[in-house]
Design an enzyme around this catalytic site. Sequence first.
Site, PDB file in Angstrom:
ATOM      1  CG  HIS A   1      36.377  44.976  32.031  1.00  0.00           C
ATOM      2  ND1 HIS A   1      36.217  43.666  31.617  1.00  0.00           N
ATOM      3  CD2 HIS A   1      36.011  45.009  33.334  1.00  0.00           C
ATOM      4  CE1 HIS A   1      35.760  42.955  32.636  1.00  0.00           C
ATOM      5  NE2 HIS A   1      35.628  43.739  33.678  1.00  0.00           N
TER       6      HIS A   1
ATOM      7  CG  ASP B   1      37.294  48.285  39.079  1.00  0.00           C
ATOM      8  OD1 ASP B   1      36.699  47.430  39.746  1.00  0.00           O
ATOM      9  OD2 ASP B   1      38.035  48.015  38.126  1.00  0.00           O
TER      10      ASP B   1
END
Length: 473
Positions: free
Chosen positions: A335, A391
């Site tokens: 991320h 996700d």
Amino acid sequence: MGRPTPSSSHNSLTVRDNRTGKSLEIAIEDNSIPATAFKSLTATPEKGEREENETNKGLRVSDKGFLNTAVIRSQITYIDGEAGVLRYRGYPIEELAVHSSHLETAYLLIYGSLPTSSQLKVWQSEVMHHGVVHADAEQFFRSFRYDAHPMAILTSAFAYLGSYYSEANPSLQGQSLFTKGSTESLAVMDKQIYRLIGKATTLAAMAYRVRQGRSFVTPPTGLSYTGSFLYQMDHIGEENYKPNPVLEKALDVLFLLHADHELNASATTVLQTGSSLVDPYSAIAAGCASLYGPLHGGANEAVIRMLISIGSPGNVPTFIEAVKKREKVLSGFGHRVYKTSDPRSFIVRKTADEVFKVTGKDELLETAMALHEAAMKDEYFIKRKLAPNVDFCGLIYRAMGFPLDFFPVLFAVPRVVGWLAHWRQMMLQPGGVKIWRPRQIYVGASKREYVPVGERALVEGPPKTPSQILHSG
């Protein structure tokens, strides 16, 4: 800000320009310094230096991708990527996911505090009341091709929506429409907030049903925000139909988790667009377009496509090696902000367990878990701090029956809340709104003389010439 401060100031930064010997002391406020302070560090251009460097106009700060540039003072969301912390207005995301709801959290993000029971009742009533769209919207949605991506439809729909509300357009009502802070101005702003949040689920459901070739459903009364959304998507005409409460709650939790994430690409796009004082519908449409990309909102779709391509858990080691060789792309790990596990991922995993009790486990779950285990033990991923992120919620969406290309829509709908929170904060910030206009470092050609077409030297080869396209038919 930006001017030299007394040398006795402890909370400051001293910079020395070795080109000129000039020193500059810059005040530090909230552990930040103003980039404009460096404009005073001017110098005489060196012999032969390009005039485009603008050396005599002050030093510029280069920050490709905004890796360490703060563009606004915000009270909304705090993230500590090293510690895996995410808080909305000071409240830990873990507590809100357990005790709050998406609409209650929306109120918190936009207005700064958790609502009382009476405030929450009015807020929920206003949002749900504004879920209905104009009858002409049916013709708009039917104009798209049957195979249009739902994010393309939703992005267009938000922009289309703004054409109905002239009272919300600063181009028509005056550029101070949303920046005055008066009672009347705030009322106009709040009405657009009700409309955008209320209609987000309706527009998303219409984008879904037009792809299914099914008629549209009027938002029902008496259901929750996510309950109404699921009803509009799945209702086929059954008597007394209600969405499964477990799936309704799970979607509400996922909406809450996705409501805001500080100044990510789409939120920044909304603020960049909004800084021109365009209407909020256009700004939200711009944010939706930004979210569409596979490096942002399209990531959860990319995760499932990756897992499908891997197939079974037995293929994970081969895939891992291909990633190391840069032959494959790893989605769902790492991320831009989080350097440890995304705090939302633990809530997603717990929510997945509840959903799978109703839907049955997704066949890709074992592959996902094998990939997770292999990556977390591999030095290559540990060294690069590629921990699993949120996700993987795509597995929940898939188990619930959502089409793969609808996943980004399920990200965009709740993120409307965060976009509006940041937009509203910018409209009401002290000193008003200043249009965002980043600088560039020009490295192109210096001044050139125009050459007549018959005298030009041939320049060819990619990427300096257009590609040749083969035409059929």
